[in-house]
Design a protein around this motif. Structure first.
Motif, PDB file in Angstrom:
ATOM      1  N   GLY A  24       0.824  -1.204   0.000  1.00  0.00           N
ATOM      2  CA  GLY A  24       0.000   0.000   0.000  1.00  0.00           C
ATOM      3  C   GLY A  24       0.854   1.248   0.000  1.00  0.00           C
ATOM      4  N   ASP A  25       0.336   2.306   0.609  1.00  0.00           N
ATOM      5  CA  ASP A  25       1.074   3.570   0.701  1.00  0.00           C
ATOM      6  C   ASP A  25       2.024   3.515   1.888  1.00  0.00           C
ATOM      7  OD1 ASP A  25      -0.243   4.640  -1.469  1.00  0.00           O
ATOM      8  OD2 ASP A  25      -1.880   5.448  -0.257  1.00  0.00           O
ATOM      9  N   TYR A  26       3.280   3.684   1.635  1.00  0.00           N
ATOM     10  CA  TYR A  26       4.273   3.771   2.704  1.00  0.00           C
ATOM     11  C   TYR A  26       5.311   4.808   2.302  1.00  0.00           C
ATOM     12  CZ  TYR A  26       7.131   0.787  -0.332  1.00  0.00           C
ATOM     13  OH  TYR A  26       7.833   0.276  -1.385  1.00  0.00           O
ATOM     14  N   ASP A  27       6.056   5.290   3.273  1.00  0.00           N
ATOM     15  CA  ASP A  27       7.025   6.347   2.998  1.00  0.00           C
ATOM     16  C   ASP A  27       8.400   5.962   3.538  1.00  0.00           C
ATOM     17  OD1 ASP A  27       6.880   6.710   5.737  1.00  0.00           O
ATOM     18  OD2 ASP A  27       5.644   8.507   5.618  1.00  0.00           O
ATOM     19  N   LEU A  29       9.935   6.860   6.235  1.00  0.00           N
ATOM     20  CA  LEU A  29       9.973   6.532   7.660  1.00  0.00           C
ATOM     21  C   LEU A  29       9.450   5.116   7.918  1.00  0.00           C
ATOM     22  CD1 LEU A  29       8.809   9.923   9.217  1.00  0.00           C
ATOM     23  CD2 LEU A  29      11.127   9.105   8.790  1.00  0.00           C
ATOM     24  N   ASP A  30       8.405   4.708   7.180  1.00  0.00           N
ATOM     25  CA  ASP A  30       7.903   3.341   7.319  1.00  0.00           C
ATOM     26  C   ASP A  30       8.986   2.330   6.931  1.00  0.00           C
ATOM     27  OD1 ASP A  30       5.331   4.190   8.065  1.00  0.00           O
ATOM     28  OD2 ASP A  30       4.768   4.484   5.970  1.00  0.00           O
ATOM     29  N   LEU A  31       9.660   2.624   5.823  1.00  0.00           N
ATOM     30  CA  LEU A  31      10.741   1.737   5.367  1.00  0.00           C
ATOM     31  C   LEU A  31      11.856   1.669   6.402  1.00  0.00           C
ATOM     32  CD1 LEU A  31      12.326   0.056   3.282  1.00  0.00           C
ATOM     33  CD2 LEU A  31      13.068   2.225   2.252  1.00  0.00           C
ATOM     34  N   LYS A  32      12.218   2.820   6.968  1.00  0.00           N
ATOM     35  CA  LYS A  32      13.314   2.846   7.935  1.00  0.00           C
ATOM     36  C   LYS A  32      12.982   2.029   9.174  1.00  0.00           C
ATOM     37  CE  LYS A  32      16.487   5.989  10.271  1.00  0.00           C
ATOM     38  NZ  LYS A  32      16.849   7.393  10.557  1.00  0.00           N
ATOM     39  N   ARG A  33      11.730   2.092   9.625  1.00  0.00           N
ATOM     40  CA  ARG A  33      11.333   1.298  10.796  1.00  0.00           C
ATOM     41  C   ARG A  33      11.457  -0.196  10.508  1.00  0.00           C
ATOM     42  NH1 ARG A  33       7.773   5.795  11.857  1.00  0.00           N
ATOM     43  NH2 ARG A  33       6.290   5.077  10.283  1.00  0.00           N
ATOM     44  N   LYS A  34      11.030  -0.606   9.323  1.00  0.00           N
ATOM     45  CA  LYS A  34      11.153  -2.019   8.947  1.00  0.00           C
ATOM     46  C   LYS A  34      12.618  -2.434   8.867  1.00  0.00           C
ATOM     47  CE  LYS A  34       6.813  -3.308   8.157  1.00  0.00           C
ATOM     48  NZ  LYS A  34       6.177  -4.495   8.758  1.00  0.00           N
ATOM     49  N   TYR A  35      13.426  -1.583   8.252  1.00  0.00           N
ATOM     50  CA  TYR A  35      14.856  -1.870   8.105  1.00  0.00           C
ATOM     51  C   TYR A  35      15.530  -2.005   9.466  1.00  0.00           C
ATOM     52  CZ  TYR A  35      19.777  -0.552   7.467  1.00  0.00           C
ATOM     53  OH  TYR A  35      21.136  -0.481   7.533  1.00  0.00           O
ATOM     54  N   ASN A  36      15.225  -1.073  10.377  1.00  0.00           N
ATOM     55  CA  ASN A  36      15.821  -1.121  11.710  1.00  0.00           C
ATOM     56  C   ASN A  36      15.454  -2.406  12.444  1.00  0.00           C
ATOM     57  OD1 ASN A  36      17.054   1.356  11.380  1.00  0.00           O
ATOM     58  ND2 ASN A  36      15.430   2.510  12.391  1.00  0.00           N
ATOM     59  N   SER A  37      14.204  -2.861  12.266  1.00  0.00           N
ATOM     60  CA  SER A  37      13.781  -4.080  12.945  1.00  0.00           C
ATOM     61  C   SER A  37      14.573  -5.299  12.455  1.00  0.00           C
ATOM     62  CB  SER A  37      12.280  -4.306  12.736  1.00  0.00           C
ATOM     63  OG  SER A  37      11.991  -4.625  11.387  1.00  0.00           O
ATOM     64  N   PHE A  38      15.004  -5.272  11.183  1.00  0.00           N
ATOM     65  CA  PHE A  38      15.789  -6.386  10.641  1.00  0.00           C
ATOM     66  C   PHE A  38      17.231  -6.342  11.147  1.00  0.00           C
ATOM     67  CE2 PHE A  38      12.377  -6.953   7.559  1.00  0.00           C
ATOM     68  CZ  PHE A  38      12.390  -8.313   7.360  1.00  0.00           C
ATOM     69  N   ILE A  39      17.844  -5.141  11.121  1.00  0.00           N
ATOM     70  CA  ILE A  39      19.271  -5.098  11.456  1.00  0.00           C
ATOM     71  C   ILE A  39      19.517  -5.155  12.953  1.00  0.00           C
ATOM     72  CG2 ILE A  39      19.887  -3.902   9.335  1.00  0.00           C
ATOM     73  CD1 ILE A  39      20.183  -1.355  10.962  1.00  0.00           C
ATOM     74  N   ARG A  40      18.477  -5.014  13.766  1.00  0.00           N
ATOM     75  CA  ARG A  40      18.660  -5.286  15.192  1.00  0.00           C
ATOM     76  C   ARG A  40      18.993  -6.751  15.400  1.00  0.00           C
ATOM     77  NH1 ARG A  40      13.079  -2.424  16.679  1.00  0.00           N
ATOM     78  NH2 ARG A  40      13.690  -0.274  16.281  1.00  0.00           N
ATOM     79  N   LYS A  41      18.409  -7.589  14.554  1.00  0.00           N
ATOM     80  CA  LYS A  41      18.667  -9.024  14.647  1.00  0.00           C
ATOM     81  C   LYS A  41      19.926  -9.407  13.895  1.00  0.00           C
ATOM     82  CE  LYS A  41      16.591 -13.521  13.617  1.00  0.00           C
ATOM     83  NZ  LYS A  41      15.420 -14.249  13.053  1.00  0.00           N
ATOM     84  N   PHE A  42      20.116  -8.843  12.703  1.00  0.00           N
ATOM     85  CA  PHE A  42      21.259  -9.206  11.859  1.00  0.00           C
ATOM     86  C   PHE A  42      22.281  -8.062  11.883  1.00  0.00           C
ATOM     87  CE2 PHE A  42      17.648 -11.592  10.248  1.00  0.00           C
ATOM     88  CZ  PHE A  42      18.160 -12.880  10.237  1.00  0.00           C
ATOM     89  N   LYS A  43      23.014  -7.962  12.989  1.00  0.00           N
ATOM     90  CA  LYS A  43      24.004  -6.905  13.148  1.00  0.00           C
ATOM     91  C   LYS A  43      25.203  -7.179  12.243  1.00  0.00           C
ATOM     92  CE  LYS A  43      22.619  -6.122  17.940  1.00  0.00           C
ATOM     93  NZ  LYS A  43      21.863  -4.907  17.680  1.00  0.00           N
ATOM     94  N   PRO A  44      25.799  -6.127  11.680  1.00  0.00           N
ATOM     95  CA  PRO A  44      26.870  -6.328  10.682  1.00  0.00           C
ATOM     96  C   PRO A  44      28.073  -7.089  11.203  1.00  0.00           C
ATOM     97  CG  PRO A  44      26.730  -4.023  11.360  1.00  0.00           C
ATOM     98  CD  PRO A  44      25.509  -4.700  11.896  1.00  0.00           C
TER      99      PRO A  44
END
Length: 551
Positions: A24-27, A29-44
């Motif tokens: 749907g409609d996302y911006d 900030l929505d993308l950044k929240r999703k991205y942050n949730s992933f890299i909290r688990k998969f730290k570099p």
């Protein structure tokens, strides 16, 4: 790795939206929240390969959203060609190298054909040398987008033409203007480690061919590398020359690019150039997307800090540590900047008492620093936080109640209460004495009106001066006790509690005026206010929270 929360890696790189669960409609900030949730688990540092995949998918979507470009999910490396013989360009690369293509520049899911040739390139490669095919294709008068892609691949594999990949892609864009497949290949090429001398030249050549507003979107990764690694005069000269070639560029793309590049530029550019760019942005501030307003605010604070940093540092190890963290956050790539910022928190915690005494009061300069530090810390915290449930009010309230007990049951708390009680008693006795004196003088006023009136005025003035001095001394006493004892109790409290400082201050204010056992909690609202105005305590608490979250 396995489990119900395991990402669907098979969706990358072709379906980044589905990978992040966006619809749907996302911006941005929505993308950044999703991205942050992933890299909290998969730290570099623990999952480098997984992190790179997630980061690449995020950047492709983020770039498109910021510049208003078609999303990558609908813009694969697809060429418009047709022929009797079909082959995939990934198969072409595999045949050339003898192994599956690892470089994303050569990966594509689209079907390819060798236009105008009776036999496909893939078949001819089995029997004919690359240089022969390259020479033949080069002399072909009319070339399709795929022909230019094949020339780019061949050129990069031949020793005498190695490094000409981007040149052939640009030649293709010159003929097939803004062709999606070639355009995306060049954008990915700018993400590679291009030598700085070649990078500046390539940016200039690109601006002559792609001279629309899409130039900023296409080349942004190249500018990132140039600003971070080349002398600023080279960056400035290259950017000026490129922008001279652009036509009809939209101001929104210009604003997105400038606000992106300003973060590292603030530390390398001249003050005049920085002021010019900010003036350009300010003149179009009303046109900024809402998600850029916070970025602009952060950049403005960075500019103010840069102007004051020489005064701020003052040959102090603590302040130099803080300065280095702010600079690293601005100039390093995101994952490196996060790690450097967390390492800084370890250093700051090690200073302990020195950190608290380094900042005796909150002046205007330190207020700006605190706001800047809070914004940076919040940004890093979003990427490293492992969520801890503090929503249960009973748990939070009990922790704050424990802090209040420590503040008022320790020696400093009891002494402060005794002094305030003595002061309050003095206030009452003085007030009563003043009332009695005024009543007595009123009865005598009929016999000596003017002298009685003078005495009453002197009593009122004396009381006023006394109460003013008492209020000032009370503030001084409270501040002295806070710095001598209370702030160290608060510091120890935050070594085992990772609630936000402002949340603890609000909790103390709520307890103000209440009574437990024989202790009445007075002045807690003032202590809470002193906590908020204490930059050293804020930096210490922030460091504790970040390190706890990163663990």
């Amino acid at each position: 790795m396995s489990g119900p929360d395991e990402p669907q890696w098979e969706l990358l790189p072709d379906r980044p939206e589905d990978f992040f669960g966006l619809e749907g409609d996302y911006d941005v900030l929505d993308l950044k929240r999703k991205y942050n949730s992933f890299i909290r688990k998969f730290k570099p540092e623990k999952f480098p390969e997984e992190f790179q995949k997630i980061r690449a998918a995020f950047e492709s979507l983020n770039d498109a959203l910021r510049y208003g470009e078609p999303l990558p999910s609908s813009q694969h490396l697809q060429f418009d060609w047709s022929s009797d013989t079909e082959q995939s360009d990934s198969e072409l690369q595999n045949e050339l190298t003898g192994s599956p293509a690892a470089d994303p520049l050569y990966n594509s899911s689209s079907e390819a054909t060798d236009k105008g040739q009776k036999t496909g390139l893939l078949e001819r490669l089995k029997d004919e040398p690359i240089d022969v095919l390259y020479s033949e294709l080069k002399q072909q008068p009319s070339k399709s987008p795929y022909d230019y892609y094949a020339l780019a691949v061949f050129a990069d594999l031949l020793p005498e033409t190695k490094g000409h990949f981007a040149g052939w892609i640009l030649e293709g864009l010159k003929v097939h203007q803004e062709e999606p497949g070639l355009f995306e290949l060049l954008k990915q090429y700018f993400s590679q480690e291009i030598p700085l001398k070649e990078l500046a030249s390539l940016l200039l050549k690109t601006s002559r061919i792609v001279n629309s507003d899409r130039f900023y979107y296409l080349t942004e990764k190249g500018w990132d590398r140039l600003i971070r690694n080349a002398p600023f005069k080279i960056f400035r000269k290259t950017l000026s020359s490129c922008e001279a070639n652009l036509r009809d560029h939209r101001v929104d793309n210009l604003l997105v690019f400038y606000l992106h590049i300003l973060k590292p530029a603030i530390w390398k550019a001249s003050q005049k150039w920085i002021d010019q760019i900010f003036a350009e942005v300010d003149s179009h501030y009303d046109e900024l997307p809402y998600w850029l307003e916070r970025e602009y605010y952060l950049l403005d604070l960075l500019r103010q800090y840069r102007e004051q940093r020489d005064t701020f540092i003052q040959e102090s190890a603590i302040r130099e540590t803080i300065d280095r963290a702010i600079r690293n956050y601005s100039v390093l790539p995101e994952s490196e900047a996060d790690l450097a910022f967390l390492e800084c928190q370890l250093l700051l915690i090690s200073y302990e008492d020195d950190l608290l005494t380094e900042f005796p009061k909150l002046d205007k300069q330190l207020l700006n620093l605190r706001i800047l530090w809070e914004l940076i810390a919040d940004d890093v915290y979003e990427r490293v936080e492992v969520y801890v449930e503090y929503s249960e009010s009973e748990q939070r309230d009990s922790q704050i109640q424990k802090l209040a007990d420590q503040l008022f049951h320790e020696n400093y708390g009891r002494r402060y209460q005794n002094i305030t009680e003595m002061t309050s008693t003095t206030y009452v006795l003085l007030f009563l004495a003043s009332i009695i004196s005024i009543i007595y003088l009123i009865f005598r006023m009929f016999s000596s009106f003017w002298s009685s009136l003078l005495y009453i005025g002197l009593i009122v003035l004396t009381n006023f001066i006394f109460f003013v001095l008492a209020a000032l001394s009370s503030n001084w006493l409270r501040d002295r006790y806070y710095r001598a004892g209370w702030r160290f109790e608060i510091m120890r409290f935050f070594q085992t509690c990772w609630l936000p400082l402002d949340e603890v201050a609000e909790g103390l204010e709520a307890l103000n005026g209440t009574k437990k056992d024989d202790i009445e909690y007075e002045e807690l609202d003032e202590i809470a206010n002193l906590m908020r105005l204490d930059p050293g305590l804020f930096i210490y608490v922030t460091a504790q929270r970040l390190l706890h979250a990163s663990h």
